[in-house]
Design a protein around this motif. Structure first.
Motif, PDB file in Angstrom:
ATOM      1  N   PHE A  79      -1.222 -11.759  23.965  1.00 11.51           N
ATOM      2  CA  PHE A  79      -2.251 -11.351  24.927  1.00 11.51           C
ATOM      3  C   PHE A  79      -3.033 -10.157  24.399  1.00 11.51           C
ATOM      4  O   PHE A  79      -4.265 -10.145  24.432  1.00 11.51           O
ATOM      5  N   ILE A  80      -2.315  -9.150  23.916  1.00 11.37           N
ATOM      6  CA  ILE A  80      -2.990  -7.938  23.435  1.00 11.37           C
ATOM      7  C   ILE A  80      -3.835  -8.245  22.200  1.00 11.37           C
ATOM      8  O   ILE A  80      -4.969  -7.761  22.081  1.00 11.37           O
ATOM      9  N   ILE A  81      -3.305  -9.055  21.301  1.00  9.21           N
ATOM     10  CA  ILE A  81      -4.082  -9.438  20.111  1.00  9.21           C
ATOM     11  C   ILE A  81      -5.366 -10.146  20.535  1.00  9.21           C
ATOM     12  O   ILE A  81      -6.456  -9.830  20.046  1.00  9.21           O
ATOM     13  N   SER A  82      -5.254 -11.091  21.459  1.00  8.98           N
ATOM     14  CA  SER A  82      -6.434 -11.828  21.940  1.00  8.98           C
ATOM     15  C   SER A  82      -7.423 -10.899  22.625  1.00  8.98           C
ATOM     16  O   SER A  82      -8.635 -10.998  22.406  1.00  8.98           O
ATOM     17  N   LEU A  83      -6.912 -10.018  23.472  1.00  7.27           N
ATOM     18  CA  LEU A  83      -7.779  -9.097  24.212  1.00  7.27           C
ATOM     19  C   LEU A  83      -8.537  -8.169  23.268  1.00  7.27           C
ATOM     20  O   LEU A  83      -9.765  -8.046  23.365  1.00  7.27           O
ATOM     21  N   ILE A  84      -7.824  -7.530  22.354  1.00  9.02           N
ATOM     22  CA  ILE A  84      -8.473  -6.618  21.396  1.00  9.02           C
ATOM     23  C   ILE A  84      -9.464  -7.402  20.526  1.00  9.02           C
ATOM     24  O   ILE A  84     -10.597  -6.969  20.303  1.00  9.02           O
ATOM     25  N   GLY A  85      -9.034  -8.567  20.050  1.00  6.23           N
ATOM     26  CA  GLY A  85      -9.883  -9.374  19.183  1.00  6.23           C
ATOM     27  C   GLY A  85     -11.189  -9.775  19.841  1.00  6.23           C
ATOM     28  O   GLY A  85     -12.266  -9.635  19.248  1.00  6.23           O
ATOM     29  N   MET A  90     -16.942  -9.318  20.978  1.00  6.77           N
ATOM     30  CA  MET A  90     -18.047  -9.316  21.945  1.00  6.77           C
ATOM     31  C   MET A  90     -18.989  -8.136  21.698  1.00  6.77           C
ATOM     32  O   MET A  90     -20.200  -8.273  21.837  1.00  6.77           O
ATOM     33  N   ILE A  91     -18.417  -6.991  21.335  1.00  7.67           N
ATOM     34  CA  ILE A  91     -19.277  -5.843  21.002  1.00  7.67           C
ATOM     35  C   ILE A  91     -20.160  -6.200  19.809  1.00  7.67           C
ATOM     36  O   ILE A  91     -21.364  -5.917  19.805  1.00  7.67           O
ATOM     37  N   ILE A 148     -17.208 -16.246  30.241  1.00  7.42           N
ATOM     38  CA  ILE A 148     -16.499 -17.497  29.982  1.00  7.42           C
ATOM     39  C   ILE A 148     -15.811 -17.440  28.622  1.00  7.42           C
ATOM     40  O   ILE A 148     -14.667 -17.858  28.482  1.00  7.42           O
ATOM     41  N   LEU A 149     -16.493 -16.903  27.616  1.00  9.64           N
ATOM     42  CA  LEU A 149     -15.908 -16.793  26.278  1.00  9.64           C
ATOM     43  C   LEU A 149     -14.681 -15.885  26.279  1.00  9.64           C
ATOM     44  O   LEU A 149     -13.657 -16.220  25.680  1.00  9.64           O
ATOM     45  N   VAL A 150     -14.759 -14.753  26.962  1.00  6.86           N
ATOM     46  CA  VAL A 150     -13.633 -13.824  27.027  1.00  6.86           C
ATOM     47  C   VAL A 150     -12.436 -14.482  27.708  1.00  6.86           C
ATOM     48  O   VAL A 150     -11.313 -14.435  27.213  1.00  6.86           O
ATOM     49  N   ILE A 151     -12.665 -15.115  28.842  1.00  4.95           N
ATOM     50  CA  ILE A 151     -11.581 -15.768  29.587  1.00  4.95           C
ATOM     51  C   ILE A 151     -10.967 -16.901  28.768  1.00  4.95           C
ATOM     52  O   ILE A 151      -9.745 -17.024  28.673  1.00  4.95           O
TER      53      ILE A 151
END
Length: 174
Positions: A79-85, A90-91, A148-151
């Motif tokens: 989860f953390i890897i996906s979130l940070i990635g 996105m930035i 949508i991409l983030v989720i």
């Protein structure tokens, strides 16, 4: 009793940054070389960019934890890897579309319009324009497309980490 477990967050951030760097490198490579990958090939490359850092991050966490891994820990790492990635990616995407190439979205939409015209000769010009306007709402630099991409990225990361964790987990024996 002292807690000798390695930090999940510290371990995961490194692989989240690696995942983002791979994604950004892929984007830059496509832009510089002007290669038009098929949607299937691009999806496969993006899936590998998602899977490899998650797998390796969970694997490294297991190794730093003396070979033990709970499923819950694997899910947290993934989860953390996906979130940070995805946040770093996105930035980059927002920077790319708003600063580096402000007209890129319009170019992509024009290309999409040309493809629709070639494949749907029976549609009227108004129907095609409505389709393009609808597609713009779901484009990545837009709020809806970005959300949508983030989720989807985080959900995919959770599924991947669940699978990886289920395969390589090992509980400590009491």
């Amino acid at each position: 009793m002292a807690n000798n477990n390695p930090s999940i967050v510290k371990q995961s951030i490194k692989f989240g940054v690696i995942q983002a760097c791979l994604s950004i490198l892929h984007s830059i490579t496509l832009n510089i070389t002007d290669i038009n990958l098929s949607k299937k090939t691009n999806t496969l490359v993006n899936l590998l960019i998602l899977i490899i850092p998650i797998f390796y991050g969970i694997y490294k966490y297991k190794n730093t934890n003396n070979g033990f891994l709970k499923l819950k820990e694997a899910i947290k790492v993934g989860f953390i890897i996906s979130l940070i990635g995805i946040m770093i990616t996105m930035i980059w995407i927002i920077f790319e579309y708003n600063v580096l190439e402000p007209g890129k979205l319009d170019q992509l939409m024009d290309k999409e319009k040309d493809e629709i015209l070639l494949n749907n000769m029976d549609k009227s010009f108004e129907e095609i324009n409505r389709s393009i306007e609808f597609a713009k709402k779901f484009s990545v630099p837009g709020y809806l497309g970005s959300s949508i991409l983030v989720i989807a990225h985080i959900f995919s990361g959770l599924i991947i980490s669940l699978i990886v964790g289920a395969v390589i987990h090992k509980k400590k024996e009491l």
